[in-house]
Design a protein around this motif. Structure first.
Motif, PDB file in Angstrom:
ATOM      1  N   ARG A 136      42.129  33.207  40.186  1.00  0.00           N
ATOM      2  CA  ARG A 136      42.167  32.072  41.349  1.00  0.00           C
ATOM      3  C   ARG A 136      43.545  31.681  41.626  1.00  0.00           C
ATOM      4  NH1 ARG A 136      41.657  26.521  39.981  1.00  0.00           N
ATOM      5  NH2 ARG A 136      41.106  27.137  38.086  1.00  0.00           N
ATOM      6  N   LEU A 137      44.107  31.411  42.931  1.00  0.00           N
ATOM      7  CA  LEU A 137      45.204  31.418  43.176  1.00  0.00           C
ATOM      8  C   LEU A 137      45.437  29.864  44.089  1.00  0.00           C
ATOM      9  CD1 LEU A 137      45.957  34.831  44.962  1.00  0.00           C
ATOM     10  CD2 LEU A 137      46.479  34.478  42.753  1.00  0.00           C
ATOM     11  N   GLU A 138      46.396  29.168  43.330  1.00  0.00           N
ATOM     12  CA  GLU A 138      46.427  27.941  44.229  1.00  0.00           C
ATOM     13  C   GLU A 138      47.859  27.733  44.734  1.00  0.00           C
ATOM     14  OE1 GLU A 138      46.418  23.333  43.180  1.00  0.00           O
ATOM     15  OE2 GLU A 138      45.466  24.394  41.616  1.00  0.00           O
ATOM     16  N   PHE A 139      47.985  27.469  45.819  1.00  0.00           N
ATOM     17  CA  PHE A 139      49.340  27.144  46.473  1.00  0.00           C
ATOM     18  C   PHE A 139      49.717  25.716  46.179  1.00  0.00           C
ATOM     19  CE2 PHE A 139      51.841  26.353  50.526  1.00  0.00           C
ATOM     20  CZ  PHE A 139      53.074  26.244  49.849  1.00  0.00           C
ATOM     21  N   VAL A 160      47.239  37.291  52.662  1.00  0.00           N
ATOM     22  CA  VAL A 160      46.298  36.123  52.836  1.00  0.00           C
ATOM     23  C   VAL A 160      47.202  35.060  53.115  1.00  0.00           C
ATOM     24  CG1 VAL A 160      44.487  37.158  51.418  1.00  0.00           C
ATOM     25  CG2 VAL A 160      46.419  35.812  50.417  1.00  0.00           C
ATOM     26  N   THR A 161      46.813  34.157  53.784  1.00  0.00           N
ATOM     27  CA  THR A 161      47.319  32.651  54.163  1.00  0.00           C
ATOM     28  C   THR A 161      46.849  31.481  53.344  1.00  0.00           C
ATOM     29  OG1 THR A 161      48.014  33.532  56.244  1.00  0.00           O
ATOM     30  CG2 THR A 161      48.087  31.051  55.737  1.00  0.00           C
ATOM     31  N   LEU A 162      47.468  30.915  52.696  1.00  0.00           N
ATOM     32  CA  LEU A 162      47.112  29.536  51.969  1.00  0.00           C
ATOM     33  C   LEU A 162      47.661  28.355  52.288  1.00  0.00           C
ATOM     34  CD1 LEU A 162      47.327  30.866  48.226  1.00  0.00           C
ATOM     35  CD2 LEU A 162      45.100  30.170  49.500  1.00  0.00           C
ATOM     36  N   ALA A 163      47.108  27.360  52.400  1.00  0.00           N
ATOM     37  CA  ALA A 163      47.472  26.030  52.910  1.00  0.00           C
ATOM     38  C   ALA A 163      47.836  25.420  51.678  1.00  0.00           C
ATOM     39  CB  ALA A 163      46.675  25.233  53.657  1.00  0.00           C
ATOM     40  N   LYS A 164      48.663  24.283  51.510  1.00  0.00           N
ATOM     41  CA  LYS A 164      49.349  23.537  50.563  1.00  0.00           C
ATOM     42  C   LYS A 164      47.928  22.807  49.874  1.00  0.00           C
ATOM     43  CE  LYS A 164      52.986  21.218  50.758  1.00  0.00           C
ATOM     44  NZ  LYS A 164      54.101  20.516  50.891  1.00  0.00           N
ATOM     45  N   ILE A 201      52.396  32.761  53.298  1.00  0.00           N
ATOM     46  CA  ILE A 201      51.656  33.941  53.555  1.00  0.00           C
ATOM     47  C   ILE A 201      51.922  34.989  52.460  1.00  0.00           C
ATOM     48  CG2 ILE A 201      51.265  35.864  55.283  1.00  0.00           C
ATOM     49  CD1 ILE A 201      52.462  34.090  57.257  1.00  0.00           C
ATOM     50  N   ILE A 202      50.979  35.522  51.667  1.00  0.00           N
ATOM     51  CA  ILE A 202      51.349  36.125  50.384  1.00  0.00           C
ATOM     52  C   ILE A 202      50.470  37.405  50.605  1.00  0.00           C
ATOM     53  CG2 ILE A 202      51.892  34.231  49.091  1.00  0.00           C
ATOM     54  CD1 ILE A 202      49.198  34.428  47.677  1.00  0.00           C
ATOM     55  N   LYS A 203      51.099  38.530  49.754  1.00  0.00           N
ATOM     56  CA  LYS A 203      49.972  39.775  49.538  1.00  0.00           C
ATOM     57  C   LYS A 203      49.798  39.611  47.940  1.00  0.00           C
ATOM     58  CE  LYS A 203      51.984  42.375  52.955  1.00  0.00           C
ATOM     59  NZ  LYS A 203      52.717  43.616  53.501  1.00  0.00           N
ATOM     60  N   PHE A 204      48.728  40.044  47.550  1.00  0.00           N
ATOM     61  CA  PHE A 204      48.101  39.726  46.262  1.00  0.00           C
ATOM     62  C   PHE A 204      47.750  41.167  45.871  1.00  0.00           C
ATOM     63  CE2 PHE A 204      44.606  39.442  43.144  1.00  0.00           C
ATOM     64  CZ  PHE A 204      45.336  38.727  42.183  1.00  0.00           C
ATOM     65  N   HIS A 261      53.455  38.863  46.331  1.00  0.00           N
ATOM     66  CA  HIS A 261      54.574  39.067  47.339  1.00  0.00           C
ATOM     67  C   HIS A 261      54.647  37.840  48.390  1.00  0.00           C
ATOM     68  CE1 HIS A 261      57.746  41.190  49.653  1.00  0.00           C
ATOM     69  NE2 HIS A 261      56.806  40.964  50.539  1.00  0.00           N
ATOM     70  N   ILE A 262      55.353  37.122  48.725  1.00  0.00           N
ATOM     71  CA  ILE A 262      55.702  36.423  49.506  1.00  0.00           C
ATOM     72  C   ILE A 262      56.381  36.965  51.054  1.00  0.00           C
ATOM     73  CG2 ILE A 262      57.976  35.563  48.868  1.00  0.00           C
ATOM     74  CD1 ILE A 262      56.952  32.778  49.963  1.00  0.00           C
ATOM     75  N   ALA A 263      55.126  36.908  51.952  1.00  0.00           N
ATOM     76  CA  ALA A 263      55.662  37.663  53.260  1.00  0.00           C
ATOM     77  C   ALA A 263      56.156  36.639  54.449  1.00  0.00           C
ATOM     78  CB  ALA A 263      54.242  38.309  53.716  1.00  0.00           C
ATOM     79  N   GLY A 264      55.873  35.299  54.153  1.00  0.00           N
ATOM     80  CA  GLY A 264      56.315  34.363  55.310  1.00  0.00           C
ATOM     81  C   GLY A 264      55.802  33.089  54.933  1.00  0.00           C
ATOM     82  N   ILE A 265      56.315  32.248  55.750  1.00  0.00           N
ATOM     83  CA  ILE A 265      55.689  30.621  55.371  1.00  0.00           C
ATOM     84  C   ILE A 265      55.533  30.100  57.036  1.00  0.00           C
ATOM     85  CG2 ILE A 265      56.784  30.138  53.357  1.00  0.00           C
ATOM     86  CD1 ILE A 265      59.207  28.706  55.030  1.00  0.00           C
TER      87      ILE A 265
END
Length: 740
Positions: free
Chosen positions: A596-599, A582-586, A667-670, A655-659
């Motif tokens: 609940r995940l918050e970047f 999944v991709t999260l914006a700041k 970009i993370i994997k949860f 897991h952080i896969a990219g930025i």
């Protein structure tokens, strides 16, 4: 400075000591140069003392957490247990060379006692010591970092095992011991006293055979119980670099024994003894020059030593064999054996087989070097070694069976009908082959039959006192190990099993139940637990986690029984099992089920080039009333971007896969690691194998180690008795001991 100074002073003094011993070795009269001999001895003791100071200083740096030193930073850390801090000493190239040097210096002090070694021997020995010191100066463990670090990188988790604490020292004991017979042999060539050095070299050769063999066996046991690939030997170049000198030392021991009554064996004994140590140097060059870094899982990378090591091998080989060729016409010659039905013939045949096996492995492990020179580097597969070794195993079984039956000088052994029990023991081997279901593999069946006959022949010889108990012990070990290798290899069964928590299933006749996965309270390991057999024995496989919480080492679960092992190795999950991407914006929040995940933000470090660049993503994880902030990071290592996995609330893996820096996105994997549990359907896939008679491999290894060491002690005692009778060990005398 203390470490550098110790090594540098030891080098200078070793060279001067070598010069003194060289001058002494050229004196015509034994009585000349008494003062110089004393000086040379003091110099050698001094050089050994400085080597000891350097070694103690490295221990001091490691135990004192002096992370300003690159070696300490690379292989130790503050939280490392004491026993592994000690093993950090020899975990890297630099430390292992220093360890080798320490053993070499100690053996040199032993040689000084009671003038056990001649001046020529000490000349060669000091030069070898100087060479090791030069290598240690080039590749020093006392180099300092540009910037001190607060903590070290730590020891590889695979090496944090009790067997790996003792494996390297035992191997290096063998390497150091082989230098002694080499020095004796070169002195024999230079002085022309071709018979005098043989009896003195035998104990050292047997010591090397025992320790180098023990080191290999310990390494094999460690690979079996830790690495989880199901075997104990992979024909890896690093393994082969110890196996080849060990085989050469085995051939040398048999040839040296022959020289006691057959002068014709002296020429071959020279080649065996010299070759054994040269193969140690060649293996060191091959595995530490970086040449095999693409072909071996634990070969060292190129760290600037390749040229020096290659030059050392070239010089040592050239000098040794030029000297051998020059002196060859002067060497004693004669009949090697009186007839086929003689112990001399069996000894010569055994030495030939060991040498041929060593040559095959040598060719295999050198293939990458040769093909690299031809422009396309390649290695040989394990099948090459297995196919070559099997016929030799059969021949070895035959030699082991015949050896105890025949006598020295071809003396009559009586009628064959007296050996009816050999047929009975071979029939036992045949029954074993039927039980293992390997009867269709006729070479393996023959090898098992011969090995059982060989074991019976040696027990019979021991009872009849026709062979020394030490030799019987070591040969019995070879026969037992041969059966174990054949049984656990050809008779092994393998299956893939999919376990559901709490459900039992039958695998190879045993009930196996997977009861679940649990994280160690320390957070450093994860256990998969199984209940095996009718008695429901608990068996656990282990995954060790690194500082980032990532799997770094896996150990299988082993259900040990007298006649077999049930080997359970969970299948390693790939990145594809890390959960959806999944991709999260700041500032953005993502809801995954009850979580609940918050970047929150990025943090960057190392962008000025002083350290590896890294990007840390701060993510807030909220589940019910609990919350935690985690910081997975991306690290740039040698141009390769590596993302880390972290655990939140002891349950969720991120897991952080990219930025996407320009867009402020990560970009993370949860993954919810207990999602399956909550649904009551936790599954685990594992590779399960049944290895019959695997314990015979370990028993055989133990008997070989004890037997060869025991034989070496016996030879040393024989030599001491001769010294007590007043014969000078360096005076050019020859003698014969009683042959058993």
């Amino acid at each position: 400075m203390i470490g550098y100074a110790g090594v540098a002073l030891a080098l200078a003094i070793s060279i001067v000591a070598a010069g003194c011993y060289f001058l002494l070795s050229n004196r015509k009269s034994v009585g000349e140069g008494g003062r110089l001999a004393g000086t040379a001895q003091v110099l050698y003791v001094l050089s050994a003392g400085f080597i000891g100071i350097a070694a103690m200083h490295l221990f001091y740096l490691i135990l004192g957490d002096r992370f300003e030193y690159a070696y300490v930073f690379g292989y130790s850390s503050r939280d490392l247990p004491l026993v592994y801090k000690l093993s950090a000493f020899w975990a890297g190239q630099e430390g292992s060379f220093l360890l080798w040097l320490v053993f070499h210096a100690i053996f040199g002090l032993v040689l000084l006692r009671k003038l056990a070694a001649s001046h020529g021997v000490m000349t060669v020995y000091c030069l070898i010591q100087a060479t090791l010191l030069i290598i240690l100066l080039v590749k020093s463990p006392f180099m300092m970092l540009a910037e001190p670090r607060s903590d070290g990188a730590g020891l590889n988790l695979l090496l944090q095992d009790p067997w790996m604490v003792i494996h390297p020292p035992v191997v290096f004991l063998g390497y150091a011991a082989l230098a002694v017979p080499f020095a004796y042999a070169l002195d024999g060539l230079m002085t022309g006293c071709h018979k005098d050095w043989m009896d003195k070299a035998i104990p050292w050769t047997l010591l090397a055979l025992s320790t180098l063999g023990a080191g290999m066996f310990i390494g094999g046991f460690w690979a079996y119980k830790v690495l989880g690939w199901g075997g104990y030997w992979a024909w890896d170049p690093v393994e082969n670099s110890s196996l080849v000198p060990w085989l050469a030392a085995g051939a040398s021991a048999h040839l040296l024994e022959m020289t006691r009554i057959r002068a014709g064996a002296i020429r071959m004994a020279y080649v065996g003894v010299i070759g054994s140590f040269l193969l140690v140097l060649y293996g060191t060059f091959l595995t530490r020059s970086g040449i095999l870094s693409d072909f071996s899982t634990h070969s060292f990378a190129d760290e600037g030593l390749g040229g020096l090591l290659g030059f050392t091998v070239l010089v040592a080989t050239t000098v040794s064999f030029v000297l051998y060729i020059i002196k060859l016409p002067d060497m004693p010659s004669g009949e090697l054996y009186p007839g086929i039905a003689s112990r001399e013939f069996v000894l010569a045949l055994t030495a030939l087989m060991l040498a041929f096996f060593g040559l095959l492995v040598f060719v295999g492990m050198s293939t990458p070097l040769v093909t690299m020179a031809l422009g396309s580097a390649k290695s040989v597969s394990g099948g090459f070694y297995n196919n070559a070794a099997l016929p030799l195993a059969v021949a070895m079984g035959a030699a082991l069976t015949i050896g105890p039956l025949v006598k020295w000088r071809g003396a009559d052994v009586g009628s064959l009908r007296h050996y009816w029990w050999l047929a009975l023991s071979s029939a036992l081997g045949l029954a074993l082959a039927v039980w293992l279901a390997v009867l269709h593999q006729w070479l393996i069946t023959i090898a098992v039959c011969l090995a059982t006959a060989a074991a019976a022949a040696h027990v019979h010889a021991a009872l009849g006192q026709r062979m020394s108990k030490a030799i019987v012990c070591s040969h019995l070990g070879v026969a037992v190990m041969l059966i174990g290798i054949m049984a656990s290899g050809a008779g092994s069964q393998l299956t893939m099993a999919s376990f559901i928590q709490g459900q039992s299933q039958e695998i190879f006749g045993d009930q196996v139940m997977y009861t679940g996965t649990e994280v160690d309270p320390s957070g450093k390991a994860v256990y998969n637990t199984f209940l095996v057999g009718t008695e429901k024995t608990t068996v656990q496989s282990l995954t060790k986690l690194n500082k980032e919480g990532e799997p770094a080492a896996r150990e299988p679960g082993i259900y040990r029984r007298l006649l077999f092992d049930l080997y359970i190795s969970p299948v390693v999950k790939t990145d594809g099992d890390a959960g959806p991407e999944v991709t999260l914006a700041k500032g953005e929040t993502l809801v995954q089920g009850d979580v609940r995940l918050e970047f929150v933000k990025f943090n960057m470090a190392g962008m000025d080039g002083t350290s590896p660049g890294r990007v840390e993503a701060l993510i807030k994880v909220v589940a019910g009333s609990k919350s935690q902030e985690v910081r997975p990071e991306l690290i740039n290592k040698n141009g390769r971007i590596i993302g880390s996995t972290v655990k939140a609330l002891d349950r969720y893996e991120i897991h952080i896969a990219g930025i996407k820096p320009g867009e402020g996105k990560v970009i993370i994997k949860f993954k919810d690691t207990q999602a399956g549990k909550s649904a009551g359907v936790e599954r685990l896939d594992a590779e399960v194998s049944r290895k019959p008679l695997i314990n015979l491999v370990w028993l055989g290894a133990f008997l070989i180690t004890v037997g060869t060491g025991w034989a070496g002690i016996n030879k040393l005692a024989d030599h001491a008795r001769i010294l007590e009778k007043g014969q000078s060990p360096g005076g050019g005398t020859s003698y014969k001991a009683q042959i058993k």
